[in-house]
Design a protein around this motif. Structure first.
Motif, short mmCIF file in Angstrom:
data_model
loop_
_atom_site.label_atom_id
_atom_site.label_comp_id
_atom_site.label_asym_id
_atom_site.label_seq_id
_atom_site.Cartn_x
_atom_site.Cartn_y
_atom_site.Cartn_z
N LEU A 1 -46.84 -22.88 26.06
CA LEU A 1 -46.98 -23.89 24.27
C LEU A 1 -46.19 -24.88 24.91
N ASN A 2 -46.63 -26.06 23.64
CA ASN A 2 -46.29 -27.99 23.52
C ASN A 2 -45.12 -27.80 23.47
N PRO A 3 -44.44 -28.39 23.83
CA PRO A 3 -43.20 -28.47 23.23
C PRO A 3 -42.88 -29.48 22.88
N ALA A 4 -43.92 -29.05 22.19
CA ALA A 4 -43.86 -30.68 21.89
C ALA A 4 -43.91 -30.13 19.61
N CYS A 5 -43.99 -29.13 20.26
CA CYS A 5 -43.97 -28.57 18.45
C CYS A 5 -42.87 -28.51 17.87
N THR A 6 -41.30 -28.77 18.83
CA THR A 6 -40.68 -28.11 18.41
C THR A 6 -39.88 -29.46 18.15
N ASP A 7 -40.64 -30.74 18.72
CA ASP A 7 -39.81 -31.97 17.78
C ASP A 7 -39.58 -32.24 16.60
N SER A 8 -37.90 -32.92 16.87
CA SER A 8 -37.98 -32.87 14.98
C SER A 8 -36.70 -33.78 15.36
N LYS A 9 -37.37 -35.35 15.02
CA LYS A 9 -35.93 -36.30 14.61
C LYS A 9 -34.69 -36.07 13.09
N LEU A 10 -34.97 -35.12 12.95
CA LEU A 10 -33.95 -34.56 11.94
C LEU A 10 -32.88 -33.38 12.72
N LEU A 11 -33.57 -32.93 13.53
CA LEU A 11 -33.08 -31.26 13.60
C LEU A 11 -32.46 -32.05 14.88
N ARG A 12 -32.54 -33.35 15.51
CA ARG A 12 -32.30 -33.65 17.11
C ARG A 12 -31.11 -34.35 16.63
N GLY A 13 -31.44 -35.38 15.50
CA GLY A 13 -29.74 -36.17 14.98
C GLY A 13 -28.90 -34.95 14.25
N LEU A 14 -29.11 -33.75 13.35
CA LEU A 14 -28.30 -33.33 12.73
C LEU A 14 -27.69 -32.66 14.56
N TRP A 15 -28.14 -32.11 14.83
CA TRP A 15 -27.65 -30.98 16.70
C TRP A 15 -26.61 -32.20 17.17
N ALA A 16 -27.06 -32.86 17.78
CA ALA A 16 -26.66 -34.12 18.64
C ALA A 16 -25.12 -34.20 17.57
N THR A 17 -25.69 -34.92 16.50
CA THR A 17 -23.59 -35.27 15.56
C THR A 17 -22.89 -34.14 15.66
N ALA A 18 -23.38 -32.97 15.40
CA ALA A 18 -22.81 -31.66 15.48
C ALA A 18 -21.71 -31.38 17.01
N LEU A 19 -22.41 -32.20 17.68
CA LEU A 19 -21.28 -31.77 18.81
C LEU A 19 -20.93 -33.16 19.19
N LEU A 20 -21.08 -34.70 18.93
CA LEU A 20 -20.83 -35.52 19.74
C LEU A 20 -19.68 -35.67 18.40
N LEU A 21 -20.27 -35.48 17.69
CA LEU A 21 -18.56 -35.26 16.56
C LEU A 21 -17.79 -33.91 16.32
N GLY A 22 -17.53 -33.07 16.86
CA GLY A 22 -17.60 -31.52 16.51
C GLY A 22 -16.37 -31.46 17.30
N PRO A 23 -15.81 -30.54 17.45
CA PRO A 23 -14.53 -29.93 18.42
C PRO A 23 -14.28 -30.11 20.17
N ASN A 24 -15.58 -29.97 19.81
CA ASN A 24 -15.66 -29.84 21.60
C ASN A 24 -15.91 -30.97 22.17
N ALA A 25 -16.07 -32.73 21.41
CA ALA A 25 -16.87 -33.48 21.65
C ALA A 25 -16.14 -34.28 23.59
N TYR A 26 -15.23 -33.43 23.52
CA TYR A 26 -14.62 -34.51 24.39
C TYR A 26 -14.43 -32.66 25.57
N GLY A 27 -15.07 -31.54 25.53
CA GLY A 27 -15.75 -30.86 26.89
C GLY A 27 -14.61 -30.46 26.86
N SER A 28 -14.33 -29.59 28.29
CA SER A 28 -13.63 -29.35 28.68
C SER A 28 -12.34 -29.86 29.20
N PRO A 29 -10.98 -29.32 29.24
CA PRO A 29 -9.88 -30.02 29.78
C PRO A 29 -9.82 -29.71 31.17
N LEU A 30 -10.68 -29.23 31.77
CA LEU A 30 -10.90 -28.95 33.48
C LEU A 30 -11.51 -30.27 33.73
#
Length: 468
Positions: free
Chosen positions: A266-295
């Protein structure tokens, strides 16, 4: 200021004023700013000056009091029953401001209050009444201001609030709807693309399977025929079958050997999407878990002797002078480069953490394999200069991404005070970002083959792992 008062009935226990007194009150000229009791007092002074005081009877015992029906000659309002001075048997018609008590005229002129601040009781009553009127007027004005504030300001603010809240809700719904619509369309497109790619690979697999099954059948038949010839043919027949045997062997060799190709994956490029990657990254970078584990903290065992570690294991500080006494030997410790590793091993899932780099002019943040060399001054233990580490490096005014000794210069609009890292094991993506704005500084995709550890280095001031 009297127009703000409401009407009220004044009930007095004294006799009804004379006709002349009422006429005098009716002819008074009221000034808007003049206290009401002062107006009444001034209009009635001439009428009252010709009136005599009402005689009172004195008690037989010193200090006793007897009631009188005296009127307040200056205020125009009849007073309550009067008392007599216990010392002089005079009416208590004066007021001592020093001792705040009623006194008689003898006390005021020749008695114990002669050097005090004294005034006739009527004048004092008038002053108090005027002061009371002023206080009431101020309270009324304050009440009017509050009422005006409630009606004009608060009511307007409430209407404005409702309108603003309604617009804000519409804006949120519109933005979320647009994002949801775009995401749903992108989801549908990507799923269809993945389905087409999966069908293509499936067709290739079916074709390959059919081809090689036919080839296997052909080879099996050829082999069976040759084995039968070998075991059952007479010597003369076997010798005369050389041509047929050669043709059969050549046919078998023509089948060839199977080999794996990318067409079967399966060609991994079939899932390549700037929009999806941007939304995914934004949700993680600005979400409640952006600072990761306190451990996540610095692993004390790995900290170089060139660095000092805070008690909470979250801050690394560069030591400008190498300490005379080296820390105990530990195979996990970096002994030459100012490095340290994090305490969290990552081999699955998604991980985020943020580092406060402050004003440090030289630092590195990134990841490395757990088997990174720890000893010596060679590149094998130097972050970013080997194939075992991936770091964002800052030295003086230059920022760069370093891996395997290669540098990719980075252009930053402003100097970040904090740098965030995101590692997604599923997509094999390492991403560096600026948490305050969510700006992606650099991202790299690499087929990581072993667990990773957060990696750090600092040669100027200090860096700190942040937790919410």
């Amino acid at each position: 200021m009297t127009e703000g008062f409401t009407e009220c009935d004044l009930t007095c226990s004294s006799p009804t004023p004379s006709v002349e007194t009422l006429n005098a009150v009716n002819h008074l000229k009221l000034e808007p700013e003049q206290p009401i009791f002062s107006v009444l007092t001034g209009g009635m002074k001439e009428q009252e000056r010709g009136e005599a005081h009402i005689a009172v009877s004195h008690p037989t015992t010193c200090g006793a009091t007897s009631p009188t029906a005296a009127s307040d000659t200056e205020s125009g309002v009849f007073s309550v029953e009067s008392e007599l001075c216990a010392e002089h048997d005079f009416e208590l018609d004066w007021f001592c401001g020093t001792e705040q008590k009623l006194i008689c005229s003898r006390c005021a002129t020749a008695g114990p209050c002669r050097e005090h601040s004294v005034a006739p009781l009527a004048r004092r009553v008038t002053a108090v009444r005027n002061q009371l009127v002023d206080v009431c007027e101020k309270i009324q004005l304050q009440a009017l201001r509050i009422e005006k504030f409630i009606k004009q300001t608060l009511d307007a603010k409430e209407q404005k609030l409702q309108a603003s809240a309604s617009r804000a809700r519409e804006q949120v719904l519109a933005q979320v709807s647009a994002a949801r619509e775009a995401l749903e369309e992108e989801e549908q497109r990507l799923l269809e693309q993945v389905q087409r790619e999966a069908e293509r690979v499936e067709q290739c697999l079916l074709t390959q399977r059919a081809h090689w099954n036919n080839a296997l059948t052909s080879l099996s038949q050829t082999r069976s025929h040759l084995v039968h010839t070998l075991t059952h043919a007479a010597d003369a027949q076997l010798v005369t079958s050389i041509q047929e045997i050669s043709e059969r062997a050549e046919e078998a060799e023509g089948v060839g050997d199977p080999c794996d190709t990318n067409q079967l994956n399966l060609n991994p490029a079939c899932t390549d999407s700037k929009l999806l990657r941007g939304l995914w990254a934004t949700a993680l970078l600005l979400g409640p878990n952006a600072y990761g584990s306190p451990l996540l903290k610095f692993d004390e065992r790995t900290v170089s002797p060139l660095l000092s570690l805070s008690e909470d294991l979250r801050t690394l500080t560069f030591i400008s002078k190498k300490p005379r006494q080296a820390p105990p030997y530990d195979p996990a410790r970096f002994d030459s480069w100012p490095n340290a590793l994090g305490s969290l091993s990552m081999s699955s899932g998604t991980h985020c953490w943020v580092v406060d780099v402050g004003e440090s002019g030289a630092f590195k943040v990134g990841v490395c394999y757990a088997n990174l060399e720890r000893k010596g001054s060679g590149n094998e233990a130097r972050l970013g200069h080997n194939s075992q580490s991936w770091v964002l490096s800052h030295y003086d005014l230059d920022y760069s991404f370093c891996h395997a000794g290669k540098k990719v210069p980075l252009t930053l609009i402003k100097r970040p005070q904090r740098i965030g890292l995101l590692l997604d094991w599923l997509s094999q993506t390492l991403l560096f970002y600026e948490p305050d704005s969510g700006t992606v500084l650099y991202s790299v995709t690499h087929p990581f083959s072993a667990p990773l550890l957060p990696a750090f280095a600092v040669t100027d001031r200090s860096i700190t792992i942040l937790h919410r």
